[in-house]
Structure formats: structure tokens, C-alpha cells
Design an enzyme around this catalytic site. Structure first.
Site, PDB file in Angstrom:
ATOM      1  N   PRO A  13       0.371  -2.011   0.258  1.00  0.00           N
ATOM      2  CA  PRO A  13      -0.595  -0.615   0.122  1.00  0.00           C
ATOM      3  C   PRO A  13       0.642   1.268  -0.174  1.00  0.00           C
ATOM      4  O   PRO A  13       1.819   1.431   0.827  1.00  0.00           O
ATOM      5  CB  PRO A  13      -0.898   0.230   1.402  1.00  0.00           C
ATOM      6  CG  PRO A  13      -0.153  -1.280   2.267  1.00  0.00           C
ATOM      7  CD  PRO A  13       1.429  -1.727   1.440  1.00  0.00           C
ATOM      8  N   ASN A  14       0.221   2.504  -0.598  1.00  0.00           N
ATOM      9  CA  ASN A  14       0.602   3.502  -1.200  1.00  0.00           C
ATOM     10  C   ASN A  14       2.060   3.855  -1.730  1.00  0.00           C
ATOM     11  O   ASN A  14       2.503   4.676  -2.003  1.00  0.00           O
ATOM     12  CB  ASN A  14       1.272   3.949   0.593  1.00  0.00           C
ATOM     13  CG  ASN A  14      -0.142   4.336   1.308  1.00  0.00           C
ATOM     14  OD1 ASN A  14      -1.167   4.530   0.543  1.00  0.00           O
ATOM     15  ND2 ASN A  14      -0.551   3.899   2.041  1.00  0.00           N
ATOM     16  N   ARG A  21       4.682  11.123  -2.278  1.00  0.00           N
ATOM     17  CA  ARG A  21       4.377  11.127  -1.214  1.00  0.00           C
ATOM     18  C   ARG A  21       5.620  10.960  -0.208  1.00  0.00           C
ATOM     19  O   ARG A  21       6.806  10.636  -0.470  1.00  0.00           O
ATOM     20  CB  ARG A  21       4.243   9.119  -0.580  1.00  0.00           C
ATOM     21  CG  ARG A  21       3.965   8.872   0.446  1.00  0.00           C
ATOM     22  CD  ARG A  21       3.834   7.558   0.011  1.00  0.00           C
ATOM     23  NE  ARG A  21       3.794   6.741   1.408  1.00  0.00           N
ATOM     24  CZ  ARG A  21       4.288   5.123   1.521  1.00  0.00           C
ATOM     25  NH1 ARG A  21       4.804   4.756   0.900  1.00  0.00           N
ATOM     26  NH2 ARG A  21       4.364   5.001   3.596  1.00  0.00           N
ATOM     27  N   TYR A  26      10.757   9.336   1.228  1.00  0.00           N
ATOM     28  CA  TYR A  26      10.920   8.217  -0.107  1.00  0.00           C
ATOM     29  C   TYR A  26      11.282   8.621  -1.616  1.00  0.00           C
ATOM     30  O   TYR A  26      11.627   8.238  -2.396  1.00  0.00           O
ATOM     31  CB  TYR A  26       9.566   7.743  -0.325  1.00  0.00           C
ATOM     32  CG  TYR A  26       9.035   6.748   1.087  1.00  0.00           C
ATOM     33  CD1 TYR A  26       9.464   5.890   1.715  1.00  0.00           C
ATOM     34  CD2 TYR A  26       8.239   7.930   1.704  1.00  0.00           C
ATOM     35  CE1 TYR A  26       8.515   5.049   2.591  1.00  0.00           C
ATOM     36  CE2 TYR A  26       7.021   6.781   2.896  1.00  0.00           C
ATOM     37  CZ  TYR A  26       8.020   5.985   3.037  1.00  0.00           C
ATOM     38  OH  TYR A  26       7.349   4.970   4.418  1.00  0.00           O
ATOM     39  N   ASN A  77       8.409  -5.775  -1.410  1.00  0.00           N
ATOM     40  CA  ASN A  77       7.873  -4.066  -0.137  1.00  0.00           C
ATOM     41  C   ASN A  77       6.503  -4.741   0.337  1.00  0.00           C
ATOM     42  O   ASN A  77       5.862  -3.327  -1.013  1.00  0.00           O
ATOM     43  CB  ASN A  77       8.559  -2.743  -1.018  1.00  0.00           C
ATOM     44  CG  ASN A  77       8.550  -1.636   0.195  1.00  0.00           C
ATOM     45  OD1 ASN A  77       7.838  -2.246   1.236  1.00  0.00           O
ATOM     46  ND2 ASN A  77       9.053  -0.967  -0.459  1.00  0.00           N
ATOM     47  N   ALA A  80       3.195  -0.760   4.361  1.00  0.00           N
ATOM     48  CA  ALA A  80       2.827  -1.071   5.697  1.00  0.00           C
ATOM     49  C   ALA A  80       2.484  -2.250   6.169  1.00  0.00           C
ATOM     50  O   ALA A  80       2.172  -2.911   7.877  1.00  0.00           O
ATOM     51  CB  ALA A  80       1.819  -0.418   6.028  1.00  0.00           C
ATOM     52  N   HIS A  83       4.574  -4.699   8.791  1.00  0.00           N
ATOM     53  CA  HIS A  83       4.090  -4.068  10.573  1.00  0.00           C
ATOM     54  C   HIS A  83       2.696  -4.381  10.877  1.00  0.00           C
ATOM     55  O   HIS A  83       2.468  -5.112  12.053  1.00  0.00           O
ATOM     56  CB  HIS A  83       4.295  -2.491  10.760  1.00  0.00           C
ATOM     57  CG  HIS A  83       5.265  -2.382   9.982  1.00  0.00           C
ATOM     58  ND1 HIS A  83       6.654  -3.098  10.204  1.00  0.00           N
ATOM     59  CD2 HIS A  83       5.313  -1.227   8.593  1.00  0.00           C
ATOM     60  CE1 HIS A  83       6.887  -1.847   9.071  1.00  0.00           C
ATOM     61  NE2 HIS A  83       6.437  -0.977   8.419  1.00  0.00           N
ATOM     62  N   ASP A  90       1.474 -15.434   6.094  1.00  0.00           N
ATOM     63  CA  ASP A  90       1.095 -16.575   6.155  1.00  0.00           C
ATOM     64  C   ASP A  90       1.363 -17.338   4.557  1.00  0.00           C
ATOM     65  O   ASP A  90       1.555 -18.269   4.455  1.00  0.00           O
ATOM     66  CB  ASP A  90      -0.568 -16.473   6.129  1.00  0.00           C
ATOM     67  CG  ASP A  90      -0.857 -16.787   8.721  1.00  0.00           C
ATOM     68  OD1 ASP A  90       0.727 -17.131   9.143  1.00  0.00           O
ATOM     69  OD2 ASP A  90      -1.551 -16.938   9.015  1.00  0.00           O
ATOM     70  N   GLU A 101      12.786  -9.700   1.491  1.00  0.00           N
ATOM     71  CA  GLU A 101      12.330  -8.295   2.174  1.00  0.00           C
ATOM     72  C   GLU A 101      12.939  -6.818   1.784  1.00  0.00           C
ATOM     73  O   GLU A 101      14.262  -7.174   1.780  1.00  0.00           O
ATOM     74  CB  GLU A 101      11.863  -8.411   3.351  1.00  0.00           C
ATOM     75  CG  GLU A 101      11.395  -7.166   3.934  1.00  0.00           C
ATOM     76  CD  GLU A 101      10.899  -7.451   5.357  1.00  0.00           C
ATOM     77  OE1 GLU A 101      11.651  -8.470   5.933  1.00  0.00           O
ATOM     78  OE2 GLU A 101      10.538  -6.369   6.014  1.00  0.00           O
ATOM     79  N   HIS A 103      13.087  -2.518   1.492  1.00  0.00           N
ATOM     80  CA  HIS A 103      11.837  -1.428   1.984  1.00  0.00           C
ATOM     81  C   HIS A 103      13.017   0.194   2.149  1.00  0.00           C
ATOM     82  O   HIS A 103      14.139  -0.407   1.924  1.00  0.00           O
ATOM     83  CB  HIS A 103      11.859  -1.757   3.615  1.00  0.00           C
ATOM     84  CG  HIS A 103      11.591  -2.308   4.514  1.00  0.00           C
ATOM     85  ND1 HIS A 103       9.830  -2.272   4.381  1.00  0.00           N
ATOM     86  CD2 HIS A 103      10.915  -2.815   4.974  1.00  0.00           C
ATOM     87  CE1 HIS A 103       8.764  -3.469   4.774  1.00  0.00           C
ATOM     88  NE2 HIS A 103       9.632  -4.077   4.988  1.00  0.00           N
ATOM     89  N   ARG A 110      13.033   3.935  12.521  1.00  0.00           N
ATOM     90  CA  ARG A 110      11.738   5.423  11.884  1.00  0.00           C
ATOM     91  C   ARG A 110      10.837   5.197  13.847  1.00  0.00           C
ATOM     92  O   ARG A 110      11.763   5.392  14.411  1.00  0.00           O
ATOM     93  CB  ARG A 110      11.011   4.937  11.050  1.00  0.00           C
ATOM     94  CG  ARG A 110      11.633   5.567   9.713  1.00  0.00           C
ATOM     95  CD  ARG A 110      10.964   5.276   8.711  1.00  0.00           C
ATOM     96  NE  ARG A 110       9.292   6.036   8.588  1.00  0.00           N
ATOM     97  CZ  ARG A 110       9.008   5.970   7.552  1.00  0.00           C
ATOM     98  NH1 ARG A 110       9.391   4.053   6.224  1.00  0.00           N
ATOM     99  NH2 ARG A 110       8.217   6.109   7.519  1.00  0.00           N
ATOM    100  N   ARG A 114       6.772   0.655  13.616  1.00  0.00           N
ATOM    101  CA  ARG A 114       7.681   0.446  12.393  1.00  0.00           C
ATOM    102  C   ARG A 114       8.769  -0.943  12.316  1.00  0.00           C
ATOM    103  O   ARG A 114       9.238  -2.000  11.662  1.00  0.00           O
ATOM    104  CB  ARG A 114       8.192   0.964  11.305  1.00  0.00           C
ATOM    105  CG  ARG A 114       7.418   2.006  11.036  1.00  0.00           C
ATOM    106  CD  ARG A 114       7.943   2.768   9.866  1.00  0.00           C
ATOM    107  NE  ARG A 114       7.317   4.259   9.816  1.00  0.00           N
ATOM    108  CZ  ARG A 114       5.628   3.755   8.799  1.00  0.00           C
ATOM    109  NH1 ARG A 114       5.383   3.197   8.491  1.00  0.00           N
ATOM    110  NH2 ARG A 114       4.814   5.161   8.739  1.00  0.00           N
TER     111      ARG A 114
HETATM  112  C1  DQA Z   1       8.399   1.030   3.628  1.00  0.00           C
HETATM  113  C2  DQA Z   1       8.567   1.392   5.652  1.00  0.00           C
HETATM  114  C3  DQA Z   1       7.488   1.046   5.144  1.00  0.00           C
HETATM  115  O1  DQA Z   1       7.330   1.219   7.440  1.00  0.00           O
HETATM  116  C4  DQA Z   1       6.270   1.702   5.184  1.00  0.00           C
HETATM  117  O2  DQA Z   1       5.131   1.454   5.777  1.00  0.00           O
HETATM  118  C5  DQA Z   1       6.213   2.175   3.699  1.00  0.00           C
HETATM  119  C6  DQA Z   1       7.112   1.932   3.181  1.00  0.00           C
HETATM  120  C7  DQA Z   1       9.540   1.510   3.017  1.00  0.00           C
HETATM  121  O3  DQA Z   1       9.782   1.165   1.580  1.00  0.00           O
HETATM  122  O4  DQA Z   1      10.094   2.311   3.736  1.00  0.00           O
HETATM  123  O5  DQA Z   1       4.949   1.893   3.403  1.00  0.00           O
HETATM  124  O6  DQA Z   1       7.637  -0.290   3.583  1.00  0.00           O
END
Ligand code: DQA
Length: 150
Positions: A13-14, A21, A26, A77, A80, A83, A90, A101, A103, A110, A114
Site C-alpha cells: 500500500p501507498n 509521498r 522516500y 516490499n 505497512a 508491520h 502466512d 524483503e 524497504h 523510524r 515500525r
Molecule cells: C516502507 C516502510 C514501511 O514502514 C512503510 O509503511 C511503507 C514503506 C519502505 O519502503 O520504506 O509504506 O515499506
């Protein structure tokens, strides 16, 4: 000729809002820019790439399942959901392919919430805090894992 290994790069998400953003955190590279860069990096490494993003938890679970049956490796990635989501954890646990993984930021440096990470003990490895460059490093790492050279 051996067929090209397929790697899925999935975003939660996002991440589709990258570029606008919180650019102070970022950066200004958009998700579309990142997709183009990943295609170029994957080509250089001889990898086939599937690249997708969703804001929905259920859709992310579905995409993880699909990666498990159609790809040789996954770079995830989960944003959110890293967390919060037992469902994403699963889904990762159903996979028999390596999972990196990723980020863009380093979540552990942070806000305290997180630091809760439901994925870190079920993935193969992680790359945090390298910004968009982290995707290049992840693709290189995955190429190594898939060729057995790591
Ligand atoms: C993120 C870190 C996460 O904590 C956050 O919710 C994101 C972006 C990152 O790429 O740094 O949406 O995954």
C-alpha cells in the site's frame, strides 16, 4: 539456451504514490520510474521481471500466491502490511521460492511501531534503507540466489 529466471517484484500500500509521498523520506522517484529501472536492471542480469503494486491486503496475498506458482523468486516490499499483516506473513510461508524483503527506508530507525516486523523471520534476506538502489541490489542478490552463487 536455458530459459530466463522469473522474478516478481511486488509492492504494498501507498507505494504507487512514490514521488509525491513524503519525498523527504522516500525520494522523488515514482513507482513507474522504479518499474522502468527494474526492467533495465533485470534485463542486464538476464532475469524476466513481473512488477506489480496493490493497496489491498487480499490482492497482495493473491499476488504472492501467484508469484509462488509462476516465478522463481520474489522481492517484496509489503510496505505497512509488513508491520500488521498475519495474512501476508502466512502467504509468504506458503512459498517455496526465495523471498527478499525490501524497504526503501529503514523501518527500524523510524517510529517504534515500525520495529514490529511480521516478515523478517520468514524471508530469505532483507534490504533496508537504500532507497530505489535497494531494488538493484535485491535483483542482484536474487540473481545470485537463483544461480546458486550466494
Ligand atoms: C516502507 C516502510 C514501511 O514502514 C512503510 O509503511 C511503507 C514503506 C519502505 O519502503 O520504506 O509504506 O515499506
Amino acid at each position: 539456451m536455458t530459459p530466463r529466471r522469473c522474478v516478481a517484484v511486488l509492492g504494498g500500500p501507498n507505494l504507487g504514490r512514490l514521488g509525491q509521498r513524503q519525498p523527504e523520506l522516500y525520494g522523488t522517484v515514482t513507482w513507474e520510474d522504479l518499474e522502468s529501472r527494474c526492467h533495465a536492471w533485470a534485463d542486464d542480469l538476464g532475469l524476466k521481471l513481473k512488477f506489480a503494486q496493490t493497496d489491498s491486503e487480499g490482492e497482495l496475498v493473491r499476488m504472492i500466491h501467484e508469484a509462488g506458482s509462476t516465478c522463481d523468486g520474489l522481492i517484496l516490499n509489503a510496505a505497512a502490511y509488513t508491520h500488521t499483516s498475519v495474512a501476508v506473513r502466512d502467504a509468504v510461508l506458503t512459498l517455496e521460492i526465495p523471498v527478499l524483503e525490501l524497504h526503501l527506508t529503514n523501518p527500524a530507525a523510524r517510529e517504534p511501531f515500525r520495529r514490529r516486523n511480521l516478515l523478517q523471520d520468514v524471508v530469505t534476506a532483507g534490504i533496508f534503507g537504500c532507497g530505489p538502489e535497494g531494488y538493484r541490489l535485491a535483483l542482484m542478490g536474487m540473481a545470485g540466489l537463483l544461480s546458486g552463487s550466494n
